[in-house]
Design a protein around this motif. Structure first.
Motif, PDB file in Angstrom:
ATOM      1  N   ASN A 184     -42.533 -22.092  33.899  1.00 32.76           N
ATOM      2  CA  ASN A 184     -42.193 -23.511  33.930  1.00 32.76           C
ATOM      3  C   ASN A 184     -40.772 -23.666  34.471  1.00 32.76           C
ATOM      4  OD1 ASN A 184     -44.650 -24.399  32.706  1.00 32.76           O
ATOM      5  ND2 ASN A 184     -43.857 -23.697  30.728  1.00 32.76           N
ATOM      6  N   LYS A 186     -37.515 -25.307  35.499  1.00 38.76           N
ATOM      7  CA  LYS A 186     -36.859 -26.489  34.944  1.00 38.76           C
ATOM      8  C   LYS A 186     -35.386 -26.510  35.345  1.00 38.76           C
ATOM      9  CE  LYS A 186     -35.871 -26.723  30.496  1.00 38.76           C
ATOM     10  NZ  LYS A 186     -35.991 -26.872  29.031  1.00 38.76           N
ATOM     11  N   GLU A 188     -31.930 -28.887  34.341  1.00 40.56           N
ATOM     12  CA  GLU A 188     -31.421 -29.909  33.439  1.00 40.56           C
ATOM     13  C   GLU A 188     -29.960 -30.170  33.766  1.00 40.56           C
ATOM     14  OE1 GLU A 188     -32.226 -30.974  28.810  1.00 40.56           O
ATOM     15  OE2 GLU A 188     -31.890 -28.878  29.327  1.00 40.56           O
ATOM     16  N   ARG A 202     -33.746 -34.327  33.660  1.00 37.09           N
ATOM     17  CA  ARG A 202     -34.491 -33.076  33.556  1.00 37.09           C
ATOM     18  C   ARG A 202     -35.591 -33.058  34.613  1.00 37.09           C
ATOM     19  NH1 ARG A 202     -36.135 -33.581  28.681  1.00 37.09           N
ATOM     20  NH2 ARG A 202     -34.455 -32.425  27.682  1.00 37.09           N
ATOM     21  N   ARG A 204     -38.896 -30.826  36.085  1.00 31.24           N
ATOM     22  CA  ARG A 204     -39.871 -29.751  35.885  1.00 31.24           C
ATOM     23  C   ARG A 204     -40.775 -29.695  37.105  1.00 31.24           C
ATOM     24  NH1 ARG A 204     -39.834 -31.956  30.496  1.00 31.24           N
ATOM     25  NH2 ARG A 204     -39.238 -30.399  28.932  1.00 31.24           N
ATOM     26  N   CYS A 205     -41.052 -28.476  37.598  1.00 32.44           N
ATOM     27  CA  CYS A 205     -41.874 -28.345  38.791  1.00 32.44           C
ATOM     28  C   CYS A 205     -42.368 -26.908  38.922  1.00 32.44           C
ATOM     29  CB  CYS A 205     -41.104 -28.772  40.034  1.00 32.44           C
ATOM     30  SG  CYS A 205     -39.616 -27.787  40.324  1.00 32.44           S
ATOM     31  N   GLY A 223     -45.084 -31.878  39.279  1.00 37.06           N
ATOM     32  CA  GLY A 223     -43.967 -31.851  38.343  1.00 37.06           C
ATOM     33  C   GLY A 223     -43.527 -33.250  38.010  1.00 37.06           C
TER      34      GLY A 223
END
Length: 399
Positions: A184, A186, A188, A202, A204-205, A223
């Protein structure tokens, strides 16, 4: 004559070559027979911690910026090829220019990457590969705030800049490009001033690629991007901007993208869906007096969002553009369907929806030729379609 096959070294061991410098406390050196019959160093194996510092590509870079540094355990270094493998825990540090490179007192900002399993260095490609629970940290102090960015993944490839990479050198980085994949992925980013959180984003992809020369980050989906500004200090009601104001407490998200391009210097995000039949979805909801406010949604195959920095490090929405089959909705308010594009500019607080002549837009269910939405007054101007003549339509906000 006899040539040494190996040598065991103890103490402050240091080995330097054209590709860099290796330091350790204990090392095993293996030799090979050279063409002239003499001995040549073939490989180095360290026991315990070891540090490898790649040689800077230019004397100018070495004088102006701290060198990159790689640390690991039980490093195996092939002298002829410049390839190396080390076991975890791994730490790699490189430096980028400070936020204000014109400040003579500013120091280069370190970026620290750690990994648990192992790392490899390919001398031919001039790149490091990190494996296992990769974490990267970059923290930079601006005049009014501190920005802390952290990224996570299973595999990270760091390509070092070469002497021919003039664009990367001008960007103030030892890095040519970075790829983060696996697990995962991520990223941030938290912007704070003292105990106050100004912004929290944040991402996510599936994969992230960063180009140092262009200063562009590309995220490959599926994502989502999440904005959580619930802890941001409120702004006075008279200063709030509609329909979206990122300066105060709020939530936001971008979902359904195939790619997101984040132009870091200009603070512009470009999101595209997998194909024109699908849409990237954007959502926003403010927090007003501790309660959730009116939600706003937008969706289109192509979205562009521009930000501007105001109020001592806070970000505000400056430009928003959607292309393709556009959908815009305010909870309990207006609903637009556009066949061409939608554009919002904070300079005049106007939202304009463009329509194809053969394919009208819909304004709250009514076919129209175009939509002009004044967000300061709530007034909407448009023209009805489907009649012998075009009929002007004006919608006033509810009092």
């Amino acid at each position: 004559r006899n040539q040494p096959a190996r040598a065991d070294l103890h103490g402050a061991v240091q080995f330097s070559s054209a590709s860099g410098t290796l330091t350790t406390e204990q090392a095993l050196l293996r030799f090979a027979t050279a063409q002239d019959g003499g001995a040549t160093l073939d490989e180095i194996q360290t026991q315990g911690p070891a540090t490898l510092s790649p040689e800077p590509e230019s004397k100018q870079k070495a004088a102006t910026r701290k060198p990159a540094r790689f640390r690991g355990r039980n490093l195996h270094y092939d002298v002829a090829t410049g390839h190396a493998v080390a076991q975890g825990p791994i730490e790699f540090t490189f430096h980028v220019d400070p936020p204000d490179p014109n400040d003579p007192r500013a120091e280069p900002v370190p970026v620290v990457i750690t990994a648990t399993d192992r790392a490899e260095f390919d001398g031919d490609k001039n790149e490091f590969t990190f494996l296992g629970n990769v974490v990267g940290l970059h923290e930079a102090a601006q005049v009014d705030y501190v920005q802390k960015s952290t990224f996570y993944g299973k595999r990270l490839i760091v390509r070092l800049a070469k002497a021919t990479d003039s664009a990367a050198s001008q960007a103030g980085s030892d890095i040519h490009s970075i790829t983060l994949v696996g697990g995962n992925v991520k990223i941030e980013s938290i912007r704070s001033r003292g105990a106050e959180t100004i912004s929290h984003v944040r991402l996510r992809c599936v994969q992230v690629d960063y180009d140092a020369a262009e200063d562009v980050l590309v995220a490959t989906g599926p994502g989502n991007v999440e904005l959580n500004n619930e802890n941001v200090a409120p702004i006075p009601a008279a200063q709030r901007r509609k329909p979206v104001d990122l300066r105060g407490p709020c939530y936001g998200s971008i979902q359904g993208f195939a790619t997101v391009k984040w132009h870091l210097a200009s603070q512009r995000i470009i999101a595209d869906s997998p194909d024109t039949a699908e849409a990237v979805q954007l959502a926003y909801q403010p927090i007003i007096d501790g309660q959730l406010g009116q939600r706003v949604w937008a969706a289109a195959p192509h979205l562009e969002v521009g930000f501007a920095e105001t109020d001592r490090g806070r970000s505000t929405l400056s430009v928003f553009e959607a292309r393709g089959n556009v959908f815009y909705c305010e909870e309990g308010g207006n609903v637009f369907l556009g066949s061409d594009s939608l554009r919002y500019d904070s300079a005049d607080d106007m939202m304009v929806v463009f329509c194809h002549p053969e394919d009208p837009c819909l304004l709250n269910g009514t076919p129209v030729a175009h939509i002009n939405y004044d967000l300061k007054t709530g007034r909407i101007e448009s023209q009805l379609t489907g009649s012998p003549g075009v009929v002007p339509l004006v919608s006033q906000p509810d009092q």
